[in-house]
Design a protein around this motif. Structure first.
Motif, mmCIF file in Angstrom:
data_model
loop_
_atom_site.group_PDB
_atom_site.id
_atom_site.type_symbol
_atom_site.label_atom_id
_atom_site.label_comp_id
_atom_site.label_asym_id
_atom_site.label_seq_id
_atom_site.Cartn_x
_atom_site.Cartn_y
_atom_site.Cartn_z
ATOM 1 N N ARG A 1 0.815 -1.224 0.000
ATOM 2 C CA ARG A 1 0.000 0.000 0.000
ATOM 3 C C ARG A 1 0.846 1.271 0.000
ATOM 4 O O ARG A 1 0.495 2.241 -0.660
ATOM 5 N N ILE A 2 1.938 1.258 0.724
ATOM 6 C CA ILE A 2 2.781 2.456 0.810
ATOM 7 C C ILE A 2 3.432 2.754 -0.538
ATOM 8 O O ILE A 2 3.428 3.873 -1.011
ATOM 9 N N GLY A 3 3.980 1.736 -1.165
ATOM 10 C CA GLY A 3 4.631 1.919 -2.461
ATOM 11 C C GLY A 3 3.677 1.827 -3.640
ATOM 12 O O GLY A 3 4.077 2.063 -4.774
ATOM 13 N N ASP A 4 2.398 1.481 -3.387
ATOM 14 C CA ASP A 4 1.383 1.314 -4.415
ATOM 15 C C ASP A 4 1.877 0.387 -5.526
ATOM 16 O O ASP A 4 1.822 0.708 -6.706
ATOM 17 N N THR A 5 2.391 -0.782 -5.113
ATOM 18 C CA THR A 5 2.955 -1.738 -6.043
ATOM 19 C C THR A 5 2.337 -3.116 -5.813
ATOM 20 O O THR A 5 2.222 -3.569 -4.683
ATOM 21 N N GLU B 1 17.419 -11.780 -14.128
ATOM 22 C CA GLU B 1 17.536 -10.578 -14.930
ATOM 23 C C GLU B 1 16.193 -9.869 -14.883
ATOM 24 O O GLU B 1 15.149 -10.512 -14.975
ATOM 25 N N SER B 2 16.202 -8.554 -14.750
ATOM 26 C CA SER B 2 14.961 -7.783 -14.704
ATOM 27 C C SER B 2 14.970 -6.726 -15.792
ATOM 28 O O SER B 2 16.019 -6.213 -16.167
ATOM 29 N N ALA B 3 13.774 -6.411 -16.279
ATOM 30 C CA ALA B 3 13.636 -5.371 -17.289
ATOM 31 C C ALA B 3 12.246 -4.759 -17.181
ATOM 32 O O ALA B 3 11.278 -5.444 -16.842
ATOM 33 N N GLU B 4 12.169 -3.463 -17.483
ATOM 34 C CA GLU B 4 10.873 -2.791 -17.525
ATOM 35 C C GLU B 4 10.254 -3.093 -18.885
ATOM 36 O O GLU B 4 10.771 -2.670 -19.922
ATOM 37 N N ILE B 5 9.171 -3.870 -18.899
ATOM 38 C CA ILE B 5 8.575 -4.297 -20.158
ATOM 39 C C ILE B 5 7.486 -3.343 -20.649
ATOM 40 O O ILE B 5 7.146 -3.347 -21.820
ATOM 41 N N GLU B 6 6.939 -2.571 -19.764
ATOM 42 C CA GLU B 6 5.984 -1.504 -20.053
ATOM 43 C C GLU B 6 6.226 -0.443 -18.993
ATOM 44 O O GLU B 6 6.835 -0.721 -17.964
ATOM 45 N N TYR B 7 5.718 0.758 -19.206
ATOM 46 C CA TYR B 7 5.882 1.794 -18.198
ATOM 47 C C TYR B 7 5.274 1.322 -16.881
ATOM 48 O O TYR B 7 4.097 0.966 -16.828
ATOM 49 N N GLY B 8 6.098 1.223 -15.844
ATOM 50 C CA GLY B 8 5.626 0.840 -14.519
ATOM 51 C C GLY B 8 5.460 -0.652 -14.304
ATOM 52 O O GLY B 8 4.949 -1.063 -13.274
ATOM 53 N N VAL B 9 5.899 -1.476 -15.262
ATOM 54 C CA VAL B 9 5.808 -2.933 -15.114
ATOM 55 C C VAL B 9 7.204 -3.520 -15.291
ATOM 56 O O VAL B 9 7.807 -3.403 -16.361
ATOM 57 N N PHE C 1 2.334 1.776 -9.341
ATOM 58 C CA PHE C 1 1.201 2.710 -9.477
ATOM 59 C C PHE C 1 -0.101 1.940 -9.696
ATOM 60 O O PHE C 1 -0.954 2.342 -10.458
ATOM 61 N N PHE C 2 -0.238 0.797 -9.007
ATOM 62 C CA PHE C 2 -1.386 -0.069 -9.184
ATOM 63 C C PHE C 2 -2.648 0.599 -8.683
ATOM 64 O O PHE C 2 -3.675 0.529 -9.228
#
Length: 55
Positions: free
Chosen positions: A11-15, A28-36, A54-55
């Motif tokens: 809730r605090i990070g809205d994630t 390995e991590s990557a941003e596949i869409e804005y905010g995902v 930003f869920f």
């Protein structure tokens, strides 16, 4: 056999975290869409975890 998904909301990070397995450092991590952000298995390149900001 398919893994069960787990969902956790910060809730605090809205994630929203969607996990197929427990996160570990070798991924390995990557941003596949804005905010995902997706975390991939290092050998199969299969998505194992998602972070939806930003869920």
């Amino acid at each position: 056999m398919d893994s069960k998904l787990t969902f956790e909301y910060d809730r605090i990070g809205d994630t929203l975290y969607i996990n197929k397995c427990t996160p570990y450092p070798e991924k390995e991590s990557a941003e596949i869409e804005y905010g995902v952000v997706a975390s991939f298995h290092p050998k199969t390149n299969e998505i194992e975890n998602l972070e939806v900001m930003f869920f």
